[in-house]
Motif scaffolding. Sequence first.
Motif, PDB file in Angstrom:
ATOM      1  N   THR A  15     -10.902   9.924 103.065  1.00  0.00           N
ATOM      2  CA  THR A  15      -9.554  10.434 103.238  1.00  0.00           C
ATOM      3  C   THR A  15      -8.599   9.284 103.377  1.00  0.00           C
ATOM      4  O   THR A  15      -8.985   8.149 103.570  1.00  0.00           O
ATOM      5  N   HIS A  16      -7.352   9.626 103.310  1.00  0.00           N
ATOM      6  CA  HIS A  16      -6.375   8.569 103.111  1.00  0.00           C
ATOM      7  C   HIS A  16      -5.085   8.914 103.789  1.00  0.00           C
ATOM      8  O   HIS A  16      -4.681  10.050 103.843  1.00  0.00           O
ATOM      9  N   LEU A  17      -4.468   7.904 104.260  1.00  0.00           N
ATOM     10  CA  LEU A  17      -3.232   8.111 105.008  1.00  0.00           C
ATOM     11  C   LEU A  17      -2.049   7.581 104.229  1.00  0.00           C
ATOM     12  O   LEU A  17      -2.088   6.501 103.678  1.00  0.00           O
ATOM     13  N   ALA A 333     -16.762   2.575 104.027  1.00  0.00           N
ATOM     14  CA  ALA A 333     -16.394   1.946 102.757  1.00  0.00           C
ATOM     15  C   ALA A 333     -15.410   2.861 102.034  1.00  0.00           C
ATOM     16  O   ALA A 333     -15.493   4.078 102.137  1.00  0.00           O
ATOM     17  N   HIS A 334     -14.444   2.292 101.344  1.00  0.00           N
ATOM     18  CA  HIS A 334     -13.554   3.070 100.493  1.00  0.00           C
ATOM     19  C   HIS A 334     -13.856   2.666  99.062  1.00  0.00           C
ATOM     20  O   HIS A 334     -13.362   1.655  98.569  1.00  0.00           O
ATOM     21  N   LYS A 335     -14.703   3.463  98.411  1.00  0.00           N
ATOM     22  CA  LYS A 335     -15.213   3.059  97.098  1.00  0.00           C
ATOM     23  C   LYS A 335     -14.329   3.545  95.963  1.00  0.00           C
ATOM     24  O   LYS A 335     -14.825   4.063  94.953  1.00  0.00           O
ATOM     25  N   VAL A 337      -9.781   3.747  94.593  1.00  0.00           N
ATOM     26  CA  VAL A 337      -8.393   3.348  94.795  1.00  0.00           C
ATOM     27  C   VAL A 337      -7.579   4.618  94.979  1.00  0.00           C
ATOM     28  O   VAL A 337      -7.822   5.615  94.306  1.00  0.00           O
ATOM     29  N   ASP A 338      -6.636   4.591  95.907  1.00  0.00           N
ATOM     30  CA  ASP A 338      -5.766   5.747  96.121  1.00  0.00           C
ATOM     31  C   ASP A 338      -4.396   5.501  95.525  1.00  0.00           C
ATOM     32  O   ASP A 338      -3.810   4.438  95.735  1.00  0.00           O
ATOM     33  N   TYR A 339      -3.915   6.490  94.808  1.00  0.00           N
ATOM     34  CA  TYR A 339      -2.571   6.421  94.234  1.00  0.00           C
ATOM     35  C   TYR A 339      -1.727   7.516  94.870  1.00  0.00           C
ATOM     36  O   TYR A 339      -2.012   8.693  94.682  1.00  0.00           O
ATOM     37  N   LEU A 416      -4.029  10.654  94.657  1.00  0.00           N
ATOM     38  CA  LEU A 416      -5.257  10.706  93.859  1.00  0.00           C
ATOM     39  C   LEU A 416      -6.238   9.699  94.437  1.00  0.00           C
ATOM     40  O   LEU A 416      -5.893   8.534  94.651  1.00  0.00           O
ATOM     41  N   HIS A 417      -7.457  10.157  94.666  1.00  0.00           N
ATOM     42  CA  HIS A 417      -8.534   9.220  94.999  1.00  0.00           C
ATOM     43  C   HIS A 417      -9.309   9.010  93.702  1.00  0.00           C
ATOM     44  O   HIS A 417      -9.810   9.949  93.107  1.00  0.00           O
ATOM     45  N   TYR A 418      -9.354   7.772  93.237  1.00  0.00           N
ATOM     46  CA  TYR A 418      -9.916   7.449  91.930  1.00  0.00           C
ATOM     47  C   TYR A 418     -11.106   6.509  92.077  1.00  0.00           C
ATOM     48  O   TYR A 418     -10.988   5.454  92.710  1.00  0.00           O
TER      49      TYR A 418
HETATM   50 ZN   LIG Z   1      -9.432   7.265  98.451  1.00  0.00          ZN
END
Ligand SMILES: [Zn+2]
Length: 472
Positions: A15-17, A333-335, A337-339, A416-418
């Motif tokens: 997840t992402h902030l 780990a964040h495997k 890239v988030d846009y 987007l989690h890519y």
């Molecule tokens: Zn992500």
Amino acid sequence: MTTEPTKAPPLYPKTHLLAASGIAALLSLALLVFPSSDVEAKKTTLSLELESPAEQLTQDQDAADVVQATNEAVQSPFAQIEDATETAPQTAEAAPAAVVEQKKEPNHREVIVSKGDTLSTLFAKVGLPSTAVHEMLASDKQAKQFTQLKHGQKLEFELSSDGQLSSLHSKVSDLETISLNKSAKGYAFKRTTTKPTVRSAYVHGVINSSLSQSAARAGMSHSLTMDMASVFGYDVDFAQDIRQGDEFDVIYEQKVVNGKPVGNGPILSARFTNRGKTYTAVRYTNKQGNSSYYTAEGNSMRKAFIRTPVDFARISSRFSMGRKHPILNKIRAHKGVDYAAPRGTPIKAAGDGKVLLAGRRGGYGNTVIIQHGNTYRTLYGHMQGFAKGVKTGGTVKQGQVIGYIGTTGLSTGPHLHYEFQVNGVHVDPLGQKLPMADPIAKTERARFQQQSQPLMARMDQEKATLLASSKR
Ligand SMILES: [Zn+2]
């Protein structure tokens, strides 16, 4: 979903902030985005007016750097025309009250559709009885197209000497007019389509604030700006590489009716200078009739993968082997890239491939997984929804819209989690060297040169002329 990707290591939900400071960025991002749903489209229309006075000041100072012309010197603020589909802003100001005019002939009446109008109220305004409405609607099935009224639309009536309706016509778009003419047998409906003339036009712009604002000031429509971004999307990362002073030149097909631009065709050639490096693209249609963009040297602009699956997004989290999870508050780990981008922003397939999954996937929410050949696999998470026709087991083309930015699954805001995998191993998509697509075939080199050289020469010449005239 039942179709599980095989041989791949498990994909862990992450997840992402969204940083609070991202809000300002999102506002300007909204200017660049063309969401697919109606609700989002309205939001975009609104946000087009969100320029801050400070920004405007800067733009005005720099306005002299931006010049625009067509080969027939017709200036075109025609982004407005293309945006007009829903709200018709270009005619809205004429609409506060229904105006009945009588300037042409005594039997000619014009009326502008305003809020709450129906065909009956409009007929009443020109002095026709409600029975006339029924009569015309009954006489031709297609006449009911006159009941689909748009705010600001003009209806023109011709009346007979005894005050009966003899004809009615209305322009429904720049290219279409509907009409109804009385004959001995009743009313006959007709739809007339004007074929636009196609010409090539040139536009030049310098980026001062954002690409979308600079492009709009240079007279480019949104769709043309999007086309330019996708032509250069393999080389220029529009999410993070754009800088003040970047510039572009575009020759494109422009559709014109009565000297008025009504839309555009494909980009014929373009140049984009990004941080001092210039990229050139030429459209070439090969002998089989397939069109694609090439560099001036004849190499394909198309790579095996697009650098960024979302145009005009901001990277909110990078690939990392260990970071603090914003919801779980643990090192993970964040495997990917988030846009970050507004809800509804289109997401494109990074390359041609087979859809292994288009469905829910735990903390990823709505997810698409694409297998590209044997080696590569990409994953797109937290989508709001999937694009039409994107299904598990189906195929997608590079650049095809597969879904839209959302915040489904374990996510704190629209993004987007890519993920990008090479032989089942997660790699940093931003660190990948991208494989190239095929250059112009040897047998078509001469033909390519014949078509591309005049376009390059014209971009040089137009730019020189414009810059010279703007300095005067
Ligand atoms: Zn992500």
